[in-house]
Design a protein around this motif. Sequence first.
Motif, PDB file in Angstrom:
ATOM      1  N   ASP A  27      62.286  62.279  48.206  1.00 57.84           N
ATOM      2  CA  ASP A  27      62.244  62.055  49.649  1.00 57.84           C
ATOM      3  C   ASP A  27      63.545  61.408  50.132  1.00 57.84           C
ATOM      4  O   ASP A  27      64.464  61.156  49.354  1.00 57.84           O
ATOM      5  CB  ASP A  27      61.012  61.229  50.049  1.00 57.84           C
ATOM      6  N   LYS A  28      63.605  61.120  51.432  1.00 59.58           N
ATOM      7  CA  LYS A  28      64.848  60.618  52.027  1.00 59.58           C
ATOM      8  C   LYS A  28      65.173  59.180  51.624  1.00 59.58           C
ATOM      9  O   LYS A  28      66.278  58.715  51.843  1.00 59.58           O
ATOM     10  CB  LYS A  28      64.807  60.750  53.545  1.00 59.58           C
ATOM     11  N   TRP A  29      64.220  58.459  51.009  1.00 55.19           N
ATOM     12  CA  TRP A  29      64.467  57.094  50.564  1.00 55.19           C
ATOM     13  C   TRP A  29      64.837  57.038  49.078  1.00 55.19           C
ATOM     14  O   TRP A  29      64.956  55.970  48.511  1.00 55.19           O
ATOM     15  CB  TRP A  29      63.248  56.213  50.815  1.00 55.19           C
TER      16      TRP A  29
END
Length: 176
Positions: free
Chosen positions: A115-117
């Motif tokens: 994911d983006k994190w």
Amino acid sequence: MKNNKKSEILISQKKRSWYELVLAAVFYGVFIYLLGIVIYVVYLGIPVVTFIKLLTSLVSVGGFCFGYGLIFSATKDIIINVTDSIIITRYVVGPFSYDVKSKVTTFEYVSFFLDKWGEYATNLWYVKNRHYKMCSFKSKESAYQFCLDLSTKLNIDILDATEKGNFKWIEKDKLK
């Protein structure tokens, strides 16, 4: 991940550590203290303009404290009822809990992706393009093992979507 019955799968978040509970208690304590100040000020009967100024500052600080108290004390449990095809998400804060039920027709597959994190998230897919966000993991191996366990219990496929545009179906038969 625990299997309570043959028809239910329980995915439980670990218990909060002691320092998270201490921080939550501090934030809840500050919130209750500020709430007491508001009640006391109302009892004193101060002018309306002063009361509104005091109330806006207390509400903003109190909201901040209550929100962070929830962040440090809340846990999330997921119960998948296979026979009734229901996913129950249970949010727990101390002795209080709140259930959110989602009706599912058939489970199609489980996937894991970056994911983006920078964490590896997992989704449980059902009915064409609908999905349920399950859990996030720090390592790819943990996410993969979680998906493998879940796919075995639900008898569904696994999709490795860690590389954008290069999705791979994982065959469980070759792993055994």
